[in-house]
Scaffold this active site. Structure first.
Site, PDB file in Angstrom:
ATOM      1  N   LYS A  17       0.838  -1.216   0.000  1.00  0.00           N
ATOM      2  CA  LYS A  17       0.000   0.000   0.000  1.00  0.00           C
ATOM      3  C   LYS A  17       0.860   1.247   0.000  1.00  0.00           C
ATOM      4  CE  LYS A  17       0.789   1.302   4.537  1.00  0.00           C
ATOM      5  NZ  LYS A  17       1.612   2.474   4.876  1.00  0.00           N
ATOM      6  N   PRO A  75       9.404  -5.039   0.440  1.00  0.00           N
ATOM      7  CA  PRO A  75      10.504  -4.901   1.403  1.00  0.00           C
ATOM      8  C   PRO A  75      10.023  -4.653   2.833  1.00  0.00           C
ATOM      9  CG  PRO A  75      10.441  -3.038  -0.121  1.00  0.00           C
ATOM     10  CD  PRO A  75       9.419  -4.009  -0.602  1.00  0.00           C
ATOM     11  N   ALA A 105      10.023  -3.067   6.726  1.00  0.00           N
ATOM     12  CA  ALA A 105      10.197  -1.753   7.378  1.00  0.00           C
ATOM     13  C   ALA A 105      10.296  -0.641   6.338  1.00  0.00           C
ATOM     14  CB  ALA A 105      11.426  -1.761   8.291  1.00  0.00           C
ATOM     15  N   ALA A 106       9.392  -0.667   5.369  1.00  0.00           N
ATOM     16  CA  ALA A 106       9.498   0.224   4.212  1.00  0.00           C
ATOM     17  C   ALA A 106       8.407   1.289   4.177  1.00  0.00           C
ATOM     18  CB  ALA A 106       9.422  -0.600   2.930  1.00  0.00           C
ATOM     19  N   GLY A 107       7.342   1.108   4.988  1.00  0.00           N
ATOM     20  CA  GLY A 107       6.194   2.021   4.889  1.00  0.00           C
ATOM     21  C   GLY A 107       5.205   1.564   3.840  1.00  0.00           C
ATOM     22  N   LEU A 108       5.387   0.328   3.342  1.00  0.00           N
ATOM     23  CA  LEU A 108       4.515  -0.217   2.297  1.00  0.00           C
ATOM     24  C   LEU A 108       3.523  -1.231   2.855  1.00  0.00           C
ATOM     25  CD1 LEU A 108       7.225  -0.661  -0.481  1.00  0.00           C
ATOM     26  CD2 LEU A 108       5.405   1.068  -0.414  1.00  0.00           C
ATOM     27  N   GLY A 109       3.543  -1.439   4.157  1.00  0.00           N
ATOM     28  CA  GLY A 109       2.546  -2.307   4.813  1.00  0.00           C
ATOM     29  C   GLY A 109       2.736  -3.787   4.563  1.00  0.00           C
ATOM     30  N   GLY A 110       3.919  -4.218   4.165  1.00  0.00           N
ATOM     31  CA  GLY A 110       4.135  -5.621   3.788  1.00  0.00           C
ATOM     32  C   GLY A 110       3.771  -6.610   4.889  1.00  0.00           C
ATOM     33  N   GLY A 111       4.219  -6.357   6.104  1.00  0.00           N
ATOM     34  CA  GLY A 111       3.949  -7.272   7.221  1.00  0.00           C
ATOM     35  C   GLY A 111       2.457  -7.329   7.519  1.00  0.00           C
ATOM     36  N   ASP A 159      -2.589  -1.465  10.590  1.00  0.00           N
ATOM     37  CA  ASP A 159      -2.784  -1.432   9.136  1.00  0.00           C
ATOM     38  C   ASP A 159      -3.424  -2.706   8.586  1.00  0.00           C
ATOM     39  OD1 ASP A 159      -1.527   0.996   9.062  1.00  0.00           O
ATOM     40  OD2 ASP A 159       0.303   0.280   8.082  1.00  0.00           O
TER      41      ASP A 159
HETATM   42  O1  C5P Z   1      -0.226  -0.982  15.276  1.00  0.00           O
HETATM   43  P1  C5P Z   1       1.185  -1.269  14.874  1.00  0.00           P
HETATM   44  O2  C5P Z   1       1.771  -2.426  15.637  1.00  0.00           O
HETATM   45  O3  C5P Z   1       1.364  -1.428  13.408  1.00  0.00           O
HETATM   46  O4  C5P Z   1       2.010   0.020  15.278  1.00  0.00           O
HETATM   47  C1  C5P Z   1       3.414   0.036  15.348  1.00  0.00           C
HETATM   48  C2  C5P Z   1       3.883   1.260  16.138  1.00  0.00           C
HETATM   49  O5  C5P Z   1       3.617   2.456  15.411  1.00  0.00           O
HETATM   50  C3  C5P Z   1       3.169   1.474  17.463  1.00  0.00           C
HETATM   51  O6  C5P Z   1       3.804   0.757  18.493  1.00  0.00           O
HETATM   52  C4  C5P Z   1       3.311   2.973  17.658  1.00  0.00           C
HETATM   53  O7  C5P Z   1       4.597   3.308  18.118  1.00  0.00           O
HETATM   54  C5  C5P Z   1       3.196   3.508  16.245  1.00  0.00           C
HETATM   55  N1  C5P Z   1       1.806   3.895  15.886  1.00  0.00           N
HETATM   56  C6  C5P Z   1       1.240   5.012  16.481  1.00  0.00           C
HETATM   57  N2  C5P Z   1      -0.044   5.373  16.118  1.00  0.00           N
HETATM   58  C7  C5P Z   1      -0.738   4.678  15.207  1.00  0.00           C
HETATM   59  C8  C5P Z   1      -0.172   3.537  14.594  1.00  0.00           C
HETATM   60  C9  C5P Z   1       1.114   3.178  14.956  1.00  0.00           C
HETATM   61  O8  C5P Z   1       1.853   5.683  17.315  1.00  0.00           O
HETATM   62  N3  C5P Z   1      -1.968   5.066  14.868  1.00  0.00           N
END
Ligand code: C5P
Length: 289
Positions: free
Chosen positions: A9, A94, A96-102, A136
């Site tokens: 994404k 990839p 830890a990319a910001g692409l939501g892979g996990g 996500d």
């Molecule tokens: O929900 P998720 O495990 O993907 O979030 C990872 C980390 O991103 C959270 O531990 C938090 O530090 C940060 N986060 C946040 N606010 C959000 C989503 C994520 O602070 N709405």
């Protein structure tokens, strides 16, 4: 045996509205699936959850993997039997990319196991399990385009825009989502950017959509990784209609007017140690293949 593909994404708008008592941030963000996929294969086995990862070094296949967490949650709360599953992940998106892979892989696991075991699990239950796994994950259950509110897990589907050509540019080193949120450099806004964006989204041209991209986490990511701002400027100079950090980064996405333009821009970044992918927006989520 069952095989599914699940997309990456981008977030054309991400507004940080405030900090919540539970430590998360209140968000208003737009999710858009793009045609760049991980593939997962599921096979029933006697008991337990097994995972094999192909195509990506550095991704643990143990209990810390979100796929294993998703599978265990599904077996415990939805299937409620002693059956087990063997999963193979072909990883292209990839880490830890910001692409939501996990998150995409976790949603694919929930959908995949529902198909594999043919159990009647309500959509409400699917969303409840998704929200437990990460902010996500809910989006990826259906993919396409959607507005996310709350910590991102409350999903409202949106109509698709015109298909957009997208160039993804990712530096080799990932960026930690908590580090970006906790940097103190995120820009807080009130939700008006999403409203402005919605006006151009379903009928606007790629150029008008590109003119309203916004991500409140961008200043934080640029603070932590100054080279990202430099890459963004170069993408604009090479002819992108608009460029934005995707999610918490470090991937930048650029919108291009058409396919040839997208490929031309991408070619300017070859051989620089960056991962560059040309793709398009898609209106799907997890799909059987
Ligand atoms: O929900 P998720 O495990 O993907 O979030 C990872 C980390 O991103 C959270 O531990 C938090 O530090 C940060 N986060 C946040 N606010 C959000 C989503 C994520 O602070 N709405």
């Amino acid at each position: 045996m069952l095989t599914v593909q699940t997309p990456a994404k981008i977030n054309p708008v991400l507004e940080v509205l405030g900090k919540r008592p539970d430590g998360y941030h209140e968000l208003a963000l737009v999710f858009q699936a793009v045609g760049f996929y991980d593939q997962l294969t599921f096979e029933k086995k006697a008991a337990g959850v097994g995972l094999r990862v192909e195509g990506q070094a550095g991704l643990a296949a143990d209990d810390s993997n979100l796929i294993v967490k998703a599978a265990k949650l599904f077996l415990r709360e939805a299937l409620k039997s002693a059956d087990g599953v063997q999963i193979t992940l072909h990883k292209k998106i990839p880490l830890a990319a910001g692409l939501g892979g996990g998150s995409s892989d976790a949603a694919a696991t929930l959908r995949g196991l529902r198909w594999l075991f043919e159990v009647p699990v309500s959509e409400e239950k699917m969303h409840q399990m998704a929200a437990q796994l990460g902010s996500d994950v809910n989006f990826f259950l259906n993919g396409g385009t959607a507005l996310g509110t709350g910590r991102g897990e409350i999903i409202t589907p949106w109509k698709a825009s015109v298909p957009l050509w997208v160039i993804l540019v990712k530096p080799s080193e990932g960026l930690s989502t908590p580090a970006v949120y906790q940097s103190g450099k995120a820009l807080m806004t009130t939700g008006d950017k999403v409203l402005e964006f919605q006006k151009v989204w379903s009928e606007g041209s790629p150029a008008s959509i590109a003119s309203r991209l916004f991500n409140g986490l961008e200043p934080a990511a640029f603070y932590l990784r100054p080279e990202l701002e430099f890459i963004k400027k170069r993408l604009m100079t090479e002819g992108a209609l608009g460029v934005l950090l995707s999610g918490s980064g470090p991937t930048l996405f650029a919108l291009a007017a058409h396919e040839m333009e997208a490929k031309k821009i991408a070619s300017e970044f070859e051989g620089e140690g960056l991962e560059v992918v040309v793709t398009q927006t898609v209106s799907t989520g997890v799909q059987k293949v």
